[in-house]
Enzyme design. Structure first.
Site, PDB file in Angstrom:
ATOM      1  CG  HIS A  91      -2.039  -1.073   0.982  1.00  0.00           C
ATOM      2  ND1 HIS A  91      -3.316  -0.739   0.609  1.00  0.00           N
ATOM      3  CD2 HIS A  91      -2.018  -2.425   1.036  1.00  0.00           C
ATOM      4  CE1 HIS A  91      -4.040  -1.833   0.467  1.00  0.00           C
ATOM      5  NE2 HIS A  91      -3.277  -2.888   0.723  1.00  0.00           N
TER       6      HIS A  91
ATOM      7  CB  CYS B 183      -7.643  -3.575   4.950  1.00  0.00           C
ATOM      8  SG  CYS B 183      -8.507  -4.727   6.002  1.00  0.00           S
TER       9      CYS B 183
ATOM     10  CG  ASN C  40      -3.560  -2.299  -3.110  1.00  0.00           C
ATOM     11  OD1 ASN C  40      -4.758  -2.185  -2.906  1.00  0.00           O
ATOM     12  ND2 ASN C  40      -2.847  -3.291  -2.631  1.00  0.00           N
TER      13      ASN C  40
HETATM   14  P1  HMG Z   1     -16.904 -14.504  11.988  1.00  0.00           P
HETATM   15  O1  HMG Z   1     -17.375 -13.134  12.216  1.00  0.00           O
HETATM   16  O2  HMG Z   1     -15.883 -15.059  12.916  1.00  0.00           O
HETATM   17  O3  HMG Z   1     -18.142 -15.384  12.094  1.00  0.00           O
HETATM   18  O4  HMG Z   1     -16.356 -14.542  10.510  1.00  0.00           O
HETATM   19  P2  HMG Z   1     -18.608 -16.813  11.582  1.00  0.00           P
HETATM   20  O5  HMG Z   1     -17.587 -17.586  10.829  1.00  0.00           O
HETATM   21  O6  HMG Z   1     -19.183 -17.465  12.788  1.00  0.00           O
HETATM   22  O7  HMG Z   1     -19.806 -16.370  10.631  1.00  0.00           O
HETATM   23  C1  HMG Z   1     -20.651 -15.284  10.924  1.00  0.00           C
HETATM   24  C2  HMG Z   1     -21.643 -15.112   9.812  1.00  0.00           C
HETATM   25  O8  HMG Z   1     -20.949 -14.904   8.573  1.00  0.00           O
HETATM   26  C3  HMG Z   1     -22.513 -16.367   9.576  1.00  0.00           C
HETATM   27  O9  HMG Z   1     -23.751 -15.910   9.078  1.00  0.00           O
HETATM   28  C4  HMG Z   1     -21.781 -17.089   8.481  1.00  0.00           C
HETATM   29  O10 HMG Z   1     -22.641 -17.906   7.706  1.00  0.00           O
HETATM   30  C5  HMG Z   1     -21.275 -15.934   7.634  1.00  0.00           C
HETATM   31  P3  HMG Z   1     -25.028 -15.773  10.040  1.00  0.00           P
HETATM   32  O11 HMG Z   1     -25.238 -17.138  10.612  1.00  0.00           O
HETATM   33  O12 HMG Z   1     -24.661 -14.748  11.088  1.00  0.00           O
HETATM   34  O13 HMG Z   1     -26.110 -15.309   9.096  1.00  0.00           O
HETATM   35  N1  HMG Z   1     -20.060 -16.293   6.909  1.00  0.00           N
HETATM   36  C6  HMG Z   1     -19.949 -16.242   5.573  1.00  0.00           C
HETATM   37  N2  HMG Z   1     -20.797 -15.877   4.601  1.00  0.00           N
HETATM   38  C7  HMG Z   1     -20.350 -15.958   3.330  1.00  0.00           C
HETATM   39  N3  HMG Z   1     -19.086 -16.350   2.997  1.00  0.00           N
HETATM   40  C8  HMG Z   1     -18.218 -16.718   3.944  1.00  0.00           C
HETATM   41  C9  HMG Z   1     -18.644 -16.677   5.300  1.00  0.00           C
HETATM   42  N4  HMG Z   1     -18.024 -16.969   6.446  1.00  0.00           N
HETATM   43  C10 HMG Z   1     -18.902 -16.744   7.431  1.00  0.00           C
HETATM   44  N5  HMG Z   1     -16.990 -17.099   3.613  1.00  0.00           N
HETATM   45  C11 HMG Z   1     -14.758 -14.388   8.776  1.00  0.00           C
HETATM   46  C12 HMG Z   1     -15.043 -14.897  10.163  1.00  0.00           C
HETATM   47  C13 HMG Z   1     -13.303 -14.697   8.477  1.00  0.00           C
HETATM   48  C14 HMG Z   1     -15.648 -15.104   7.791  1.00  0.00           C
HETATM   49  C15 HMG Z   1     -15.030 -12.854   8.711  1.00  0.00           C
HETATM   50  O14 HMG Z   1     -14.360 -12.225   9.756  1.00  0.00           O
HETATM   51  C16 HMG Z   1     -14.606 -12.258   7.393  1.00  0.00           C
HETATM   52  O15 HMG Z   1     -15.233 -12.520   6.379  1.00  0.00           O
HETATM   53  N6  HMG Z   1     -13.534 -11.435   7.368  1.00  0.00           N
HETATM   54  C17 HMG Z   1     -13.023 -10.901   6.130  1.00  0.00           C
HETATM   55  C18 HMG Z   1     -12.542  -9.506   6.310  1.00  0.00           C
HETATM   56  C19 HMG Z   1     -11.971  -8.995   5.005  1.00  0.00           C
HETATM   57  O16 HMG Z   1     -12.363  -9.393   3.927  1.00  0.00           O
HETATM   58  N7  HMG Z   1     -11.004  -8.050   5.099  1.00  0.00           N
HETATM   59  C20 HMG Z   1     -10.413  -7.452   3.952  1.00  0.00           C
HETATM   60  C21 HMG Z   1      -9.555  -8.379   3.177  1.00  0.00           C
HETATM   61  S1  HMG Z   1      -7.954  -8.652   3.893  1.00  0.00           S
HETATM   62  C22 HMG Z   1      -6.996  -7.336   3.280  1.00  0.00           C
HETATM   63  O17 HMG Z   1      -7.519  -6.416   2.688  1.00  0.00           O
HETATM   64  C23 HMG Z   1      -5.507  -7.403   3.428  1.00  0.00           C
HETATM   65  C24 HMG Z   1      -4.795  -7.788   2.116  1.00  0.00           C
HETATM   66  O18 HMG Z   1      -5.087  -6.874   1.076  1.00  0.00           O
HETATM   67  C25 HMG Z   1      -3.289  -7.800   2.345  1.00  0.00           C
HETATM   68  C26 HMG Z   1      -2.791  -6.528   3.021  1.00  0.00           C
HETATM   69  O19 HMG Z   1      -2.871  -5.454   2.403  1.00  0.00           O
HETATM   70  O20 HMG Z   1      -2.395  -6.647   4.180  1.00  0.00           O
HETATM   71  C27 HMG Z   1      -5.218  -9.180   1.644  1.00  0.00           C
HETATM   72 MG    MG Z   2      -4.127  -4.982   0.713  1.00  0.00          MG
END
Ligand code: HMG
Ligand code: MG
Length: 303
Positions: A212, A243, A252
């Site tokens: 980034h 993020c 980025n």
């Molecule tokens: P959680 O909050 O621990 O909860 O999620 P869960 O796993 O118990 O699920 C909660 C609810 O989410 C449930 O639904 C699940 O069904 C649903 P409810 O029963 O409440 O209706 N759920 C999903 N639905 C669709 N697809 C799924 C899914 N998983 C759960 N895959 C979890 C944990 C990891 C899923 C959540 O915290 C999450 O999705 N986090 C993602 C955050 C994210 O995307 N951040 C940005 C990307 S990372 C980034 O940008 C960094 C990067 O660029 C590198 C850098 O720059 O450092 C890559």
């Molecule tokens: Mg990133």
């Protein structure tokens, strides 16, 4: 000894549709995302991270990932990848016919907890069945490590915190390690220090750098990585990105700026700058802010 860097082709992953659009306040219509990915497919990049199969409650901006994958026109040879945080995400990604998945953890416990609601150890456990399923389906896997240099909550991160995660991801069977500067604060000396440690664990060919550009050192970091023999970089058209769980992070490093810097340094990179600008223009029309890319800005001032 000077090695001939120009011999090694550069592999660029365009992360704008994922890292870029996940951080926009407004939700971009699906057709606009599809047109953006299609425009990026004309640029010559090797890989496009087209969306995420994460929880739509955490990232509502990318809740339409299945539809995006269904509607894009895939160009043969380009890899269309997506983020996958867990088994549920993997099954959705498989159904959407992704060509590659990316799991993601961090070198900082606090950031990881806020981003994916898991400790680092829990996230590695969570990835075990995901990577195993990906192997069964013959899908390559990239493993992101966020906050490799600095964390928005814990401050400076030492290479000694990154190396065990590299080792654990490699032990899982991840093909590629993505060293990420989540909040865009690293400088070239830090990049070289981390690469010195990381390259004892795996070959240059399996390392990708994801910068980034908050403090304006992103291009310097890319060039430092390139001079260290790294040939895989992430970039985002126009310089979008960030993020939502990393406060203060900006976009980025911009694809236009990376292409300009590397091509004019003699790197072997066959990406068409004009096509990248065209893709950026397409998405810019739907955003309420100017794009941060310097090269895009020069183009805008002349046209
Ligand atoms: P959680 O909050 O621990 O909860 O999620 P869960 O796993 O118990 O699920 C909660 C609810 O989410 C449930 O639904 C699940 O069904 C649903 P409810 O029963 O409440 O209706 N759920 C999903 N639905 C669709 N697809 C799924 C899914 N998983 C759960 N895959 C979890 C944990 C990891 C899923 C959540 O915290 C999450 O999705 N986090 C993602 C955050 C994210 O995307 N951040 C940005 C990307 S990372 C980034 O940008 C960094 C990067 O660029 C590198 C850098 O720059 O450092 C890559
Ligand atoms: Mg990133």
């Amino acid at each position: 000894m000077r090695i001939n860097l120009a011999d090694k082709p550069i592999y660029l992953t365009e992360v704008g549709p994922r890292d870029g659009l996940q951080n926009e306040k407004e939700i971009i219509p699906t057709e606009v995302k599809v047109a953006f990915v299609n425009a990026l497919s004309r640029t010559g990049v090797s890989e496009i991270e087209a969306s995420s199969f994460v929880s739509p409650k955490k990232i509502p901006q990318l809740a339409d990932s299945s539809e995006v994958f269904q509607k894009i026109e895939r160009v043969p040879g380009i890899i269309y990848s997506a983020l996958v945080p867990n088994a549920q995400g993997f099954e959705r990604a498989l159904e959407a016919k992704v060509n590659k998945i990316a799991v993601f953890t961090a070198a900082s416990e606090t950031f990881n907890q806020k981003n994916i609601n898991a400790t680092i150890a829990e996230s590695i456990e969570r990835f075990k069945p995901v990577v195993a399923r990906a192997k069964q389906e013959k899908l390559p896997v990239r493993g992101y490590i966020s906050t490799c240099f600095h964390c928005p909550y814990e401050g400076k991160i030492a290479p000694s915190a990154v190396i065990p995660i590299v080792q654990q991801l490699l032990a899982l069977g991840v093909d590629e390690i993505v060293l990420s500067d989540t909040i865009g604060k690293a400088v070239p000396t830090e990049v070289r220090t981390l690469l010195d440690a990381v390259l004892k664990q795996l070959s240059q060919e399996r390392v990708t750098l994801h910068f980034h550009d908050t403090y304006g050192t992103g291009i310097a970091n890319v060039l430092a990585g390139w001079e260290y023999g790294i040939s895989r970089f992430d970039a985002s058209a126009g310089g979008l990105g960030g993020c939502p769980y990393a406060p203060g992070a900006s976009g980025n490093v911009a694809t236009e700026d990376v292409v300009y810097a590397l091509q004019n340094s003699g790197a072997k990179l066959s990406v068409d700058l004009n096509q990248v600008i065209a893709a950026s223009q397409r998405i810019a029309a739907h955003l309420q802010k100017p794009l941060p890319s310097r090269v895009y800005g020069v183009y805008r001032s002349k046209n």
